[in-house]
Design a protein around this motif. Structure first.
Motif, PDB file in Angstrom:
ATOM      1  N   THR A 131      38.754  35.664  41.671  1.00  0.00           N
ATOM      2  CA  THR A 131      40.690  36.456  43.700  1.00  0.00           C
ATOM      3  C   THR A 131      40.185  38.040  42.981  1.00  0.00           C
ATOM      4  N   LEU A 132      40.322  37.938  44.320  1.00  0.00           N
ATOM      5  CA  LEU A 132      40.815  39.476  44.819  1.00  0.00           C
ATOM      6  C   LEU A 132      42.099  39.960  44.109  1.00  0.00           C
ATOM      7  N   GLU A 133      42.977  38.963  44.193  1.00  0.00           N
ATOM      8  CA  GLU A 133      44.416  39.450  43.398  1.00  0.00           C
ATOM      9  C   GLU A 133      44.771  39.062  41.944  1.00  0.00           C
ATOM     10  N   ALA A 134      43.381  39.018  41.469  1.00  0.00           N
ATOM     11  CA  ALA A 134      44.050  39.396  39.877  1.00  0.00           C
ATOM     12  C   ALA A 134      43.604  40.321  39.137  1.00  0.00           C
ATOM     13  N   PRO A 135      44.875  40.475  38.202  1.00  0.00           N
ATOM     14  CA  PRO A 135      44.407  42.692  37.534  1.00  0.00           C
ATOM     15  C   PRO A 135      42.949  42.612  37.611  1.00  0.00           C
ATOM     16  N   LEU A 136      42.476  44.199  38.455  1.00  0.00           N
ATOM     17  CA  LEU A 136      41.327  45.012  37.310  1.00  0.00           C
ATOM     18  C   LEU A 136      40.691  44.761  36.069  1.00  0.00           C
ATOM     19  N   LEU A 137      42.108  44.751  35.331  1.00  0.00           N
ATOM     20  CA  LEU A 137      41.638  44.585  34.237  1.00  0.00           C
ATOM     21  C   LEU A 137      41.418  43.369  33.159  1.00  0.00           C
ATOM     22  N   SER A 138      41.448  42.307  33.897  1.00  0.00           N
ATOM     23  CA  SER A 138      40.850  41.183  33.644  1.00  0.00           C
ATOM     24  C   SER A 138      39.167  40.475  33.627  1.00  0.00           C
ATOM     25  N   GLU A 195      43.369  46.314  45.696  1.00  0.00           N
ATOM     26  CA  GLU A 195      44.212  46.938  46.026  1.00  0.00           C
ATOM     27  C   GLU A 195      43.394  48.032  45.209  1.00  0.00           C
ATOM     28  N   ASN A 196      42.522  47.703  44.492  1.00  0.00           N
ATOM     29  CA  ASN A 196      41.225  48.899  43.272  1.00  0.00           C
ATOM     30  C   ASN A 196      40.635  49.431  44.471  1.00  0.00           C
ATOM     31  N   ILE A 197      40.008  48.483  45.198  1.00  0.00           N
ATOM     32  CA  ILE A 197      38.418  48.636  45.796  1.00  0.00           C
ATOM     33  C   ILE A 197      39.083  49.711  47.355  1.00  0.00           C
ATOM     34  N   ALA A 216      38.826  41.372  53.989  1.00  0.00           N
ATOM     35  CA  ALA A 216      38.399  41.710  54.839  1.00  0.00           C
ATOM     36  C   ALA A 216      37.058  42.585  54.206  1.00  0.00           C
ATOM     37  N   ALA A 217      37.469  44.175  54.179  1.00  0.00           N
ATOM     38  CA  ALA A 217      36.950  44.396  53.669  1.00  0.00           C
ATOM     39  C   ALA A 217      36.275  44.463  51.820  1.00  0.00           C
ATOM     40  N   ALA A 218      37.052  44.270  51.515  1.00  0.00           N
ATOM     41  CA  ALA A 218      37.158  44.419  49.993  1.00  0.00           C
ATOM     42  C   ALA A 218      36.597  42.948  49.380  1.00  0.00           C
ATOM     43  N   GLU A 219      36.387  41.514  50.659  1.00  0.00           N
ATOM     44  CA  GLU A 219      35.981  40.484  50.282  1.00  0.00           C
ATOM     45  C   GLU A 219      34.335  40.666  50.198  1.00  0.00           C
ATOM     46  N   GLU A 220      33.950  41.477  51.539  1.00  0.00           N
ATOM     47  CA  GLU A 220      32.675  42.054  51.618  1.00  0.00           C
ATOM     48  C   GLU A 220      31.533  42.761  50.859  1.00  0.00           C
ATOM     49  N   MET A 221      32.985  43.744  50.466  1.00  0.00           N
ATOM     50  CA  MET A 221      31.922  44.499  49.170  1.00  0.00           C
ATOM     51  C   MET A 221      32.266  43.079  47.709  1.00  0.00           C
ATOM     52  N   LYS A 222      32.836  42.627  47.419  1.00  0.00           N
ATOM     53  CA  LYS A 222      32.845  41.681  46.551  1.00  0.00           C
ATOM     54  C   LYS A 222      31.493  40.914  46.748  1.00  0.00           C
ATOM     55  N   GLN A 223      31.218  40.229  47.522  1.00  0.00           N
ATOM     56  CA  GLN A 223      30.330  40.073  48.115  1.00  0.00           C
ATOM     57  C   GLN A 223      28.911  41.119  48.048  1.00  0.00           C
ATOM     58  N   GLN A 267      33.936  45.845  36.354  1.00  0.00           N
ATOM     59  CA  GLN A 267      34.664  46.782  36.613  1.00  0.00           C
ATOM     60  C   GLN A 267      34.679  48.238  37.068  1.00  0.00           C
ATOM     61  N   GLN A 268      33.141  48.102  36.336  1.00  0.00           N
ATOM     62  CA  GLN A 268      31.778  49.586  37.551  1.00  0.00           C
ATOM     63  C   GLN A 268      32.206  49.140  38.384  1.00  0.00           C
ATOM     64  N   LYS A 269      31.740  47.890  38.942  1.00  0.00           N
ATOM     65  CA  LYS A 269      31.449  47.705  40.182  1.00  0.00           C
ATOM     66  C   LYS A 269      32.154  48.181  41.037  1.00  0.00           C
ATOM     67  N   VAL A 270      33.513  47.747  40.700  1.00  0.00           N
ATOM     68  CA  VAL A 270      34.760  47.862  41.939  1.00  0.00           C
ATOM     69  C   VAL A 270      35.072  49.882  41.823  1.00  0.00           C
ATOM     70  N   VAL A 271      34.710  50.407  40.642  1.00  0.00           N
ATOM     71  CA  VAL A 271      34.299  51.594  41.281  1.00  0.00           C
ATOM     72  C   VAL A 271      33.677  51.775  41.990  1.00  0.00           C
ATOM     73  N   LEU A 272      32.421  51.369  41.668  1.00  0.00           N
ATOM     74  CA  LEU A 272      31.083  51.443  42.839  1.00  0.00           C
ATOM     75  C   LEU A 272      31.644  51.350  44.636  1.00  0.00           C
ATOM     76  N   ALA A 273      31.872  50.022  44.306  1.00  0.00           N
ATOM     77  CA  ALA A 273      33.083  49.587  45.975  1.00  0.00           C
ATOM     78  C   ALA A 273      34.082  50.793  46.604  1.00  0.00           C
ATOM     79  N   LYS A 274      34.988  50.669  45.193  1.00  0.00           N
ATOM     80  CA  LYS A 274      35.941  51.857  46.143  1.00  0.00           C
ATOM     81  C   LYS A 274      35.068  53.051  46.396  1.00  0.00           C
ATOM     82  N   THR A 275      33.982  53.650  45.760  1.00  0.00           N
ATOM     83  CA  THR A 275      33.556  54.601  46.592  1.00  0.00           C
ATOM     84  C   THR A 275      32.843  54.645  47.799  1.00  0.00           C
TER      85      THR A 275
END
Length: 501
Positions: free
Chosen positions: A388-395, A350-352, A373-380, A401-409
């Motif tokens: 899992t991408l379904e884990a809370p971001l704070l975990s 959801e954050n991504i 699919a888009a979130a998984e591509e960013m994860k990879q 976490q910084q990479k997730v912010v970058l992925a979102k951008t």
């Protein structure tokens, strides 16, 4: 250093369902020493802190403090016994005074009423002992971050602290404020306080600590005298491999101008003009209050512009708000990711996808398959470490976490990206990953502006550096003219003129 330890952890293990956060960890801490604890994000440092302070109970192992084994510890018992922790995120009341914060929960009473005179005098004495002259009746909200850090230390000293844990104490501080912190640490050491110093900034570890212990994946790796190891050796122990060159910058071709700012002014900025080209990394240097973050916010539409123009790829644009900036292809990785960059209670997925959710709409519904699919591509592609991408971001660790912010951008298709303090609170291994990502983005033709208070980072990653002071760009330096003293000179020149120096 005293020959008798004040704190000993023996074979400490902390298990959570499916995870071993600490695995058979042992350490001794002595009065009058600074003992650094280093390791990557997720190495177990936070679990160690919580174990020492009694916030969590170990699954196995023994804690010995001041010669006695502790069986049932909690944070209040720990604090009363003289074990205190200063966390990276301050635990202060902004609308109370320094004195009220220092004595919160342990107020001095006289005839049933708060005796402010006694508390103010004791607070003033503590501050003076730290070498700080400040009115104890000052509201905490009116203090700089550096002085708020000192209030946290004063709170601990009012408890007659014997073991002081400092968790990333320098992360929110400027270079000028670091001087006060270092002097206070050295003074406390001379008074016999045992200091456990946790930091990702290895230069501080080598300057301040007597011994250093390395944690990796929850396991004890090594303890030694700090002067018996060098930076490269310490990094290798932390990450389990040699990182090679710390800053992966290399010369590359740049394209046409992507971002052109002309005569931009706000209530914090005055007549700012600069350009950033395709494939270029431009560093923004300056002291606290210079206007670097304010410049990024203004261009991103978060703060109103009173004068000036912004052009993207040669076309003048109007940016009324951040949503407009995102649609135009401008991204901002904020300085404070927890406050402005992430939605901590939502999942990683959801954050991504949050900033680009319109791209996944199918009528009134979200196309989950496309979003996943888009979130998984960013994860990879960004190597976000999560099962899992379904884990809370704070975990996630700070670096992830910084990479997730970058992925979102990146998912919004940004062609201009502002990185504001991109590696704050991130371990040395994750830092290098962020640097490599920045460089790969530049090679793809992205225009990057990097704001950083870490001079080695600015010098190591920038193609050009713009030096700001009091809301203005004072000097532009090409890479061949990079020099720390020159940058600091220009960063303070306006202040000196204002002071008549």
């Amino acid at each position: 250093m005293d020959t008798e330890f004040i704190l000993r952890l023996k074979h400490i293990t902390k298990e959570y369902p499916g995870v071993i956060a600490l695995d058979d960890f042992s350490i001794d801490v002595y009065p009058g020493e600074v003992h650094a604890i280093v390791g990557e994000n997720g190495a177990g440092k936070s679990t160690l802190i919580k174990t020492i302070t009694g916030a969590i109970q170990p699954t196995k192992g023994t804690i010995i403090y001041d010669g006695e084994e502790i069986e049932h510890q909690d944070p209040i018992v720990s604090r009363n016994a003289g074990i205190s922790c200063i966390y990276q995120e301050f635990n202060l009341f902004p609308y109370l005074t320094i004195t009220e914060n220092v004595f919160f929960g342990k107020e001095i009473l006289k005839n049933g009423f708060l005796h402010y005179e006694s508390m103010n005098k004791k607070t003033e004495a503590i501050l003076e002992d730290l070498g700080i002259c400040v009115d104890p009746t000052t509201l905490v909200k009116d203090l700089t971050v550096g002085f708020q850090q000192i209030v946290e230390i004063a709170k601990s000293l009012s408890d007659n602290v014997r073991v002081l844990i400092m968790d990333e104490p320098s992360a929110p501080l400027t270079n000028n404020e670091l001087h006060y912190l270092f002097e206070i640490v050295k003074k406390l050491r001379s008074q016999g306080v045992a200091i456990i110093y946790i930091s990702h900034r290895l230069e501080e570890v080598f300057e301040l600590s007597d011994r250093v212990t390395v944690l990796r994946d929850g396991e004890f790796i090594h303890t030694c005298l700090t002067n018996e190891i060098d930076r490269n050796g310490l990094i290798k122990l932390m990450v389990g491999r040699s990182l090679g060159q710390e800053f992966p910058w290399h010369a590359r071709s740049v394209g046409s101008t992507t971002l052109a700012v002309s005569n931009l002014s706000t209530d914090k900025l005055a007549d700012v003009s600069f350009t950033v080209r395709e494939g270029e990394i431009v560093g923004l240097a300056g002291l606290v209050g210079a206007g670097r973050t304010e410049l990024a916010r203004a261009i991103f539409g978060a703060d109103p512009i009173s004068e000036g123009t912004i052009e993207l790829s040669g076309e003048e644009v109007s940016i009324e708000n951040p949503a407009r900036a995102v649609r135009l292809g401008i991204g901002l990785i904020p300085e404070d990711r927890k406050q402005h960059g992430i939605l901590g209670l939502l999942t990683i997925r959801e954050n991504i996808s949050f900033a680009s959710i319109r791209n996944f709409l199918a009528g009134f519904f979200i196309n989950r398959k496309k979003e996943n699919a888009a979130a998984e591509e960013m994860k990879q592609s960004l190597r976000i470490k999560t099962p899992t991408l379904e884990a809370p971001l704070l975990s996630l660790s700070g670096g992830n976490q910084q990479k997730v912010v970058l992925a979102k951008t990146l998912l919004t298709g940004s062609k201009v990206i502002f990185f504001d303090e991109p590696t704050r609170g991130i371990d040395v291994g994750a830092k290098q990953e962020i640097y490599k990502l920045m460089l790969s983005l530049a090679e793809e033709g992205k225009a990057i502006v990097m704001i950083s208070s870490e001079m080695p980072e600015l010098l190591g990653m920038s193609d050009r550096i713009l030096v700001m002071s009091e809301g203005r760009i004072i000097k532009e330096l090409p890479r061949e003219e990079f020099d720390q003293e020159t940058i600091l000179h220009y960063a303070s020149i306006v202040d000196e003129e204002a002071a008549g120096c």
